[in-house]
Motif scaffolding. Structure first.
Motif, PDB file in Angstrom:
ATOM      1  N   HIS A   1     -20.303   6.225 -22.310  1.00 46.73           N
ATOM      2  CA  HIS A   1     -19.995   6.827 -23.615  1.00 46.73           C
ATOM      3  C   HIS A   1     -18.972   7.946 -23.467  1.00 46.73           C
ATOM      4  O   HIS A   1     -18.048   8.081 -24.291  1.00 46.73           O
ATOM      5  CB  HIS A   1     -21.269   7.386 -24.254  1.00 46.73           C
ATOM      6  CG  HIS A   1     -22.187   6.347 -24.803  1.00 46.73           C
ATOM      7  ND1 HIS A   1     -21.742   5.270 -25.543  1.00 46.73           N
ATOM      8  CD2 HIS A   1     -23.542   6.230 -24.759  1.00 46.73           C
ATOM      9  CE1 HIS A   1     -22.777   4.527 -25.912  1.00 46.73           C
ATOM     10  NE2 HIS A   1     -23.877   5.081 -25.438  1.00 46.73           N
TER      11      HIS A   1
ATOM     12  N   PRO B   1     -27.783  14.075 -23.183  1.00 46.22           N
ATOM     13  CA  PRO B   1     -28.240  13.248 -22.063  1.00 46.22           C
ATOM     14  C   PRO B   1     -29.374  13.900 -21.280  1.00 46.22           C
ATOM     15  O   PRO B   1     -29.368  15.107 -21.042  1.00 46.22           O
ATOM     16  CB  PRO B   1     -26.984  13.120 -21.190  1.00 46.22           C
ATOM     17  CG  PRO B   1     -26.199  14.360 -21.501  1.00 46.22           C
ATOM     18  CD  PRO B   1     -26.435  14.630 -22.959  1.00 46.22           C
ATOM     19  N   LEU B   2     -30.330  13.092 -20.864  1.00 45.19           N
ATOM     20  CA  LEU B   2     -31.388  13.575 -19.974  1.00 45.19           C
ATOM     21  C   LEU B   2     -30.887  13.649 -18.539  1.00 45.19           C
ATOM     22  O   LEU B   2     -31.356  14.457 -17.746  1.00 45.19           O
ATOM     23  CB  LEU B   2     -32.597  12.634 -20.050  1.00 45.19           C
ATOM     24  CG  LEU B   2     -33.369  12.615 -21.372  1.00 45.19           C
ATOM     25  CD1 LEU B   2     -34.393  11.490 -21.368  1.00 45.19           C
ATOM     26  CD2 LEU B   2     -34.052  13.959 -21.599  1.00 45.19           C
ATOM     27  N   ASN B   3     -29.924  12.784 -18.221  1.00 44.11           N
ATOM     28  CA  ASN B   3     -29.398  12.688 -16.864  1.00 44.11           C
ATOM     29  C   ASN B   3     -27.884  12.550 -16.946  1.00 44.11           C
ATOM     30  O   ASN B   3     -27.381  11.567 -17.502  1.00 44.11           O
ATOM     31  CB  ASN B   3     -30.027  11.484 -16.152  1.00 44.11           C
ATOM     32  CG  ASN B   3     -29.526  11.317 -14.729  1.00 44.11           C
ATOM     33  OD1 ASN B   3     -28.671  12.081 -14.256  1.00 44.11           O
ATOM     34  ND2 ASN B   3     -30.043  10.324 -14.042  1.00 44.11           N
ATOM     35  N   LEU B   4     -27.161  13.516 -16.390  1.00 45.73           N
ATOM     36  CA  LEU B   4     -25.700  13.510 -16.484  1.00 45.73           C
ATOM     37  C   LEU B   4     -25.053  12.449 -15.592  1.00 45.73           C
ATOM     38  O   LEU B   4     -23.845  12.232 -15.685  1.00 45.73           O
ATOM     39  CB  LEU B   4     -25.150  14.890 -16.117  1.00 45.73           C
ATOM     40  CG  LEU B   4     -25.543  16.032 -17.059  1.00 45.73           C
ATOM     41  CD1 LEU B   4     -25.013  17.363 -16.531  1.00 45.73           C
ATOM     42  CD2 LEU B   4     -25.015  15.784 -18.465  1.00 45.73           C
ATOM     43  N   LYS B   5     -25.853  11.800 -14.739  1.00 44.15           N
ATOM     44  CA  LYS B   5     -25.322  10.723 -13.895  1.00 44.15           C
ATOM     45  C   LYS B   5     -25.685   9.338 -14.433  1.00 44.15           C
ATOM     46  O   LYS B   5     -25.357   8.318 -13.808  1.00 44.15           O
ATOM     47  CB  LYS B   5     -25.840  10.874 -12.455  1.00 44.15           C
ATOM     48  CG  LYS B   5     -25.343  12.128 -11.749  1.00 44.15           C
ATOM     49  CD  LYS B   5     -25.877  12.203 -10.325  1.00 44.15           C
ATOM     50  CE  LYS B   5     -25.385  13.460  -9.608  1.00 44.15           C
ATOM     51  NZ  LYS B   5     -25.915  13.541  -8.226  1.00 44.15           N
ATOM     52  N   ASP B   6     -26.361   9.311 -15.569  1.00 43.83           N
ATOM     53  CA  ASP B   6     -26.766   8.040 -16.166  1.00 43.83           C
ATOM     54  C   ASP B   6     -25.539   7.214 -16.539  1.00 43.83           C
ATOM     55  O   ASP B   6     -24.606   7.723 -17.183  1.00 43.83           O
ATOM     56  CB  ASP B   6     -27.624   8.309 -17.405  1.00 43.83           C
ATOM     57  CG  ASP B   6     -28.033   7.035 -18.111  1.00 43.83           C
ATOM     58  OD1 ASP B   6     -28.928   6.342 -17.594  1.00 43.83           O
ATOM     59  OD2 ASP B   6     -27.445   6.726 -19.162  1.00 43.83           O
ATOM     60  N   GLU B   7     -25.522   5.946 -16.146  1.00 44.23           N
ATOM     61  CA  GLU B   7     -24.345   5.091 -16.365  1.00 44.23           C
ATOM     62  C   GLU B   7     -24.025   4.910 -17.844  1.00 44.23           C
ATOM     63  O   GLU B   7     -22.854   4.859 -18.238  1.00 44.23           O
ATOM     64  CB  GLU B   7     -24.537   3.734 -15.688  1.00 44.23           C
ATOM     65  CG  GLU B   7     -24.233   3.732 -14.200  1.00 44.23           C
ATOM     66  CD  GLU B   7     -22.805   4.168 -13.882  1.00 44.23           C
ATOM     67  OE1 GLU B   7     -21.887   3.878 -14.699  1.00 44.23           O
ATOM     68  OE2 GLU B   7     -22.602   4.829 -12.850  1.00 44.23           O
ATOM     69  N   GLU B   8     -25.063   4.801 -18.666  1.00 42.44           N
ATOM     70  CA  GLU B   8     -24.821   4.627 -20.100  1.00 42.44           C
ATOM     71  C   GLU B   8     -24.144   5.869 -20.688  1.00 42.44           C
ATOM     72  O   GLU B   8     -23.181   5.765 -21.460  1.00 42.44           O
ATOM     73  CB  GLU B   8     -26.135   4.347 -20.828  1.00 42.44           C
ATOM     74  CG  GLU B   8     -25.954   4.022 -22.308  1.00 42.44           C
ATOM     75  CD  GLU B   8     -27.257   3.675 -22.995  1.00 42.44           C
ATOM     76  OE1 GLU B   8     -27.213   3.456 -24.232  1.00 42.44           O
ATOM     77  OE2 GLU B   8     -28.316   3.628 -22.334  1.00 42.44           O
ATOM     78  N   PHE B   9     -24.634   7.040 -20.299  1.00 48.00           N
ATOM     79  CA  PHE B   9     -24.010   8.284 -20.761  1.00 48.00           C
ATOM     80  C   PHE B   9     -22.570   8.382 -20.277  1.00 48.00           C
ATOM     81  O   PHE B   9     -21.651   8.716 -21.057  1.00 48.00           O
ATOM     82  CB  PHE B   9     -24.811   9.484 -20.258  1.00 48.00           C
ATOM     83  CG  PHE B   9     -24.049  10.792 -20.324  1.00 48.00           C
ATOM     84  CD1 PHE B   9     -23.743  11.376 -21.540  1.00 48.00           C
ATOM     85  CD2 PHE B   9     -23.632  11.427 -19.154  1.00 48.00           C
ATOM     86  CE1 PHE B   9     -23.016  12.568 -21.598  1.00 48.00           C
ATOM     87  CE2 PHE B   9     -22.918  12.614 -19.202  1.00 48.00           C
ATOM     88  CZ  PHE B   9     -22.612  13.184 -20.432  1.00 48.00           C
ATOM     89  N   LEU B  10     -22.338   8.107 -18.994  1.00 44.09           N
ATOM     90  CA  LEU B  10     -20.980   8.191 -18.441  1.00 44.09           C
ATOM     91  C   LEU B  10     -20.038   7.228 -19.152  1.00 44.09           C
ATOM     92  O   LEU B  10     -18.869   7.551 -19.408  1.00 44.09           O
ATOM     93  CB  LEU B  10     -21.007   7.905 -16.937  1.00 44.09           C
ATOM     94  CG  LEU B  10     -21.700   8.963 -16.071  1.00 44.09           C
ATOM     95  CD1 LEU B  10     -21.856   8.467 -14.630  1.00 44.09           C
ATOM     96  CD2 LEU B  10     -20.927  10.279 -16.089  1.00 44.09           C
TER      97      LEU B  10
END
Length: 323
Positions: free
Chosen positions: A77, A66-75
């Protein structure tokens, strides 16, 4: 009843690979590996994967960058993995949204005996400060860096003249064993974590361990020779202690110093002045003795022993170090 662990591992550099390898080879269920995005490295600035990514790909583990650990898509997943424990080794600071997610918490491996040497470079600073011992700690993450409740600690002696690179390589192996000990305790529900505020340390013993910046790497030849020696080994092989040597003409050359010895020997040299036969030894004056340079690198050249260096770079006692 033993808990079945579903682990997400988070780490980036070589130090973390040993722990991930231990987790995988001991049969734990690693649902995913999270590592830093690929980035340019080396002189050619080629885009290279992290050491953890290379290992994860070789083992066909699910990988996330992830580029951003707060990104909703990452969270999203991350939640969908249904992991119940996150394990962190040499990764970036996690937001609460991440570290609070798993049922059994998120724990980190830190290369010091917490609460001492909190920060990004505990191995370097322990050696630079002349410590004779350090260690490793596993602890649960909270919202402040390196302050969470301690699970286990493992003291480790620092060998005489041991460099950062040598201690780093020993600690990553010992750390992997401590990770396995921690996983077993969590799976058996027998962790009794201790708040860091409850750890008794003598007054003034807490040392910071911030990221090493370039200004931290300069050798001060006005220092005690043992302190200079500790700086050199605490930064060897990377980022390396740096200095400058000045020719009689006034031309200045940049140097990296990788290995030294020191002796308390009376002399009449000012700090930074040189004692050499131009062939086999290069001694530099500190304020209470001499530093014997063993391995060195001239800017733009390769690292070499002092004999090879002097063979190609004619230094005599009229040269001096930048003070």
């Amino acid at each position: 009843m033993k808990r079945k662990l579903r682990i997400v591992f988070m780490g980036t550099p070589d130090f973390a690979v040993e722990s991930l390898q231990a987790i995988v080879s001991n049969g734990y269920d690693v649902t995913a590996v999270i590592t830093a995005p690929d980035k340019p490295s080396g002189r050619g600035k080629k885009i290279l994967p992290s050491a953890v990514k290379k290992y994860a790909m070789a083992e066909n583990l699910k990988l996330m960058q992830p580029l951003n650990l707060k990104d909703e898509e990452f969270l999203g997943h991350l939640r969908s993995l249904n992991a119940n424990l996150f394990v962190v080794v040499a990764f970036q600071m996690l937001p609460k949204l991440v570290w609070s997610m798993p049922e059994y918490g998120t724990f980190n491996l830190h290369a010091s005996l917490l609460p001492d040497y909190r920060g990004a470079a505990p191995i370097n600073w322990a050696i630079i400060n002349g410590e004779q011992a350090t260690g490793l700690t596993t602890f649960f993450l909270n919202d402040r860096i390196d302050t969470g409740d301690i699970i286990f600690k493992e003291p480790v002696a620092i060998k005489d003249d041991e460099t950062f690179g040598e201690l780093h390589d020993r600690l990553k192996v010992i750390g992997a064993d401590l990770i396995l000990k921690t996983l077993q305790a969590i799976s058996e529900n027998r962790v009794e974590a201790i708040a860091q505020n409850d750890v008794n340390l003598p007054a003034g013993q807490l040392h910071p361990a911030p990221k090493i910046h370039k200004e931290d790497t300069w050798i001060n030849w006005n220092s005690r020779v043992e302190k200079i020696h500790d700086l050199v080994r605490g930064l060897s092989p990377i980022p390396a202690a740096i200095t400058e040597i000045i020719a009689p003409s006034g031309q200045v050359h940049s140097l990296k110093v990788f290995k030294t010895e020191f002796e308390y020997r009376p002399h009449h040299l000012k700090p930074g002045m040189i004692e050499t036969d131009g062939k086999s030894f290069l001694n530099i004056a500190g304020n209470d003795g001499l530093i014997k340079v063993i391995e060195i690198q001239l800017a733009g050249k390769k690292r070499m022993g002092i004999n090879d260096f002097l063979r190609g770079f004619p230094v005599d006692s009229h040269w001096k170090m930048q003070v």
